[in-house]
Design a protein around this motif. Structure first.
Motif, PDB file in Angstrom:
ATOM      1  N   VAL A  70      82.636  34.742  59.384  1.00 26.38           N
ATOM      2  CA  VAL A  70      84.083  34.755  59.114  1.00 26.38           C
ATOM      3  C   VAL A  70      84.543  33.380  58.665  1.00 26.38           C
ATOM      4  N   ARG A  71      84.067  32.342  59.322  1.00 25.50           N
ATOM      5  CA  ARG A  71      84.448  30.972  58.960  1.00 25.50           C
ATOM      6  C   ARG A  71      84.023  30.654  57.525  1.00 25.50           C
ATOM      7  N   ALA A  72      82.818  31.102  57.165  1.00 30.58           N
ATOM      8  CA  ALA A  72      82.338  30.869  55.800  1.00 30.58           C
ATOM      9  C   ALA A  72      83.201  31.597  54.777  1.00 30.58           C
ATOM     10  N   ARG A  73      83.627  32.813  55.095  1.00 30.12           N
ATOM     11  CA  ARG A  73      84.477  33.569  54.183  1.00 30.12           C
ATOM     12  C   ARG A  73      85.848  32.905  54.010  1.00 30.12           C
ATOM     13  N   LEU A  74      86.415  32.434  55.120  1.00 28.52           N
ATOM     14  CA  LEU A  74      87.734  31.809  55.048  1.00 28.52           C
ATOM     15  C   LEU A  74      87.697  30.482  54.302  1.00 28.52           C
ATOM     16  N   GLN A  75      86.576  29.776  54.399  1.00 26.96           N
ATOM     17  CA  GLN A  75      86.449  28.471  53.760  1.00 26.96           C
ATOM     18  C   GLN A  75      85.715  28.537  52.427  1.00 26.96           C
ATOM     19  N   MET A  76      85.424  29.778  51.983  1.00 26.66           N
ATOM     20  CA  MET A  76      84.745  29.982  50.698  1.00 26.66           C
ATOM     21  C   MET A  76      83.419  29.238  50.640  1.00 26.66           C
ATOM     22  N   GLN A  77      82.641  29.335  51.717  1.00 31.81           N
ATOM     23  CA  GLN A  77      81.339  28.686  51.789  1.00 31.81           C
ATOM     24  C   GLN A  77      80.228  29.727  51.730  1.00 31.81           C
ATOM     25  N   HIS A  78      78.977  29.261  51.776  1.00 31.10           N
ATOM     26  CA  HIS A  78      77.844  30.168  51.680  1.00 31.10           C
ATOM     27  C   HIS A  78      77.822  31.131  52.861  1.00 31.10           C
ATOM     28  N   ASP A  79      77.610  32.397  52.594  1.00 33.37           N
ATOM     29  CA  ASP A  79      77.631  33.438  53.610  1.00 33.37           C
ATOM     30  C   ASP A  79      76.328  33.431  54.402  1.00 33.37           C
ATOM     31  N   PRO A  80      76.372  33.128  55.717  1.00 29.85           N
ATOM     32  CA  PRO A  80      75.135  33.129  56.508  1.00 29.85           C
ATOM     33  C   PRO A  80      74.553  34.524  56.721  1.00 29.85           C
ATOM     34  N   LEU A  81      75.311  35.566  56.368  1.00 26.63           N
ATOM     35  CA  LEU A  81      74.795  36.931  56.488  1.00 26.63           C
ATOM     36  C   LEU A  81      74.283  37.466  55.158  1.00 26.63           C
ATOM     37  N   GLU A  82      74.272  36.622  54.135  1.00 22.07           N
ATOM     38  CA  GLU A  82      73.675  37.025  52.851  1.00 22.07           C
ATOM     39  C   GLU A  82      72.205  37.350  53.098  1.00 22.07           C
ATOM     40  N   THR A  83      71.691  38.380  52.439  1.00 23.09           N
ATOM     41  CA  THR A  83      70.406  38.988  52.796  1.00 23.09           C
ATOM     42  C   THR A  83      69.265  37.997  52.952  1.00 23.09           C
ATOM     43  N   ASP A  84      68.957  37.225  51.928  1.00 24.47           N
ATOM     44  CA  ASP A  84      67.803  36.324  51.984  1.00 24.47           C
ATOM     45  C   ASP A  84      67.982  35.250  53.053  1.00 24.47           C
ATOM     46  N   TRP A  85      69.198  34.720  53.140  1.00 22.24           N
ATOM     47  CA  TRP A  85      69.490  33.681  54.133  1.00 22.24           C
ATOM     48  C   TRP A  85      69.310  34.245  55.537  1.00 22.24           C
ATOM     49  N   ALA A  86      69.833  35.433  55.776  1.00 22.19           N
ATOM     50  CA  ALA A  86      69.746  36.044  57.104  1.00 22.19           C
ATOM     51  C   ALA A  86      68.296  36.339  57.483  1.00 22.19           C
ATOM     52  N   ARG A  87      67.519  36.800  56.537  1.00 22.92           N
ATOM     53  CA  ARG A  87      66.106  37.066  56.820  1.00 22.92           C
ATOM     54  C   ARG A  87      65.373  35.792  57.188  1.00 22.92           C
TER      55      ARG A  87
END
Length: 276
Positions: A70-87
């Motif tokens: 949520v913090r990344a979405r509000l601050q327009m930063q890289h999404d930690p739940l993006e598929t490759d990153w999360a894996r």
């Protein structure tokens, strides 16, 4: 020892950090054990984490991961739940189960971030307010043109009410000196929105929390997350005054019923074994 039966020397402080004040009231008993007695109490989580390799991320991990997202979405930063990153993070179970976990968290994070955005663009404000003979200094994060907006990716619990209320009281005193600050506080969770309106006697309320904070440095306060919450809720509900209420028909008074609810919150279903 007999030394522990007496209150410890009271600390000498007049300027209080807002974050420390909030953290203290989330669990005063644990604060006393950790910070004053320097005793760390093991929890069921500690025991489970010694040798566990979970197939399902627990509630705490879900809250942390969703909070980061949520913090990344509000601050327009890289999404930690993006598929490759999360894996690559190793936080999710490999395979379809882990992907379902990740997808659900991403969906919940999207919904919460959108609800927070509806309250407008926010900024961070440093505040220093006087309350009696004390000063409270800290940061109010989430100040918009209409409200102090905070959020947490979980259901609304004791900690949400307490933290939001203490910050709200500080906001009122800060707004007395700075009319550009809003008076309203809004706390957004996954299931609900908590709102506090402006009030006149904020200093009186905040002073009570500060005095409790001082006491909590010398003795363990009888304030517990689940038990105290249930006790207060039972006293406020008034349901036991209903003549058709089961507790009322058994002759149980409001105070007695509140204590029983508190015991259930503290001991769970085992409360009857401890004399309640």
């Amino acid at each position: 020892s007999s030394d522990l039966a007496q209150p410890l020397p009271e600390p000498d402080f007049e300027r209080i950090d807002l974050a420390a004040l909030v953290k203290f009231w989330l669990d005063p008993a644990r604060f006393f054990c950790d910070r004053i007695l320097q005793v760390r109490l093991l929890t069921d989580r500690d025991d489970a984490e010694l040798d566990a390799e979970p197939f399902e991320i627990d509630a705490l991990q879900r809250t942390i991961l969703s909070g980061d997202a949520v913090r990344a979405r509000l601050q327009m930063q890289h999404d930690p739940l993006e598929t490759d990153w999360a894996r690559a993070s190793g936080r999710f179970t490999p395979g379809p189960l882990g992907e379902r976990q990740r997808s659900r968290l991403a969906l919940l994070s999207d919904r919460l971030a959108e609800r927070v955005r509806q309250h407008g663009q926010s900024t961070t404000r440093e505040v220093l307010v006087r309350c009696g003979r004390y000063e409270v200094q800290g940061t109010l994060d989430g100040v918009t043109g209409r409200a102090l907006v905070t959020w947490r990716p979980s259901k609304c619990k004791w900690r949400d009410y307490v933290a939001t209320w203490i910050r709200h009281l500080v906001l009122q005193l800060a707004a007395d000196a700075d009319p550009t600050l809003p008076r309203q506080s809004i706390h957004v969770t996954l299931a609900s929105t908590l709102t506090f309106a402006g009030l006149e006697n904020a200093e009186e309320h905040l002073l009570a929390w500060i005095e409790g904070y001082r006491r909590g440095h010398t003795e363990a306060l009888p304030v517990f997350e689940h038990a105290s919450w249930k006790y207060a809720a039972a006293l406020r509900s008034g349901e036991q005054d209903d003549p058709d209420d089961e507790a009322a028909t058994e002759g149980m008074g409001r105070e007695e019923n509140a204590r029983e609810q508190a015991a259930t919150g503290y001991w769970g279903s085992e409360s009857s074994k401890h004399g309640f």
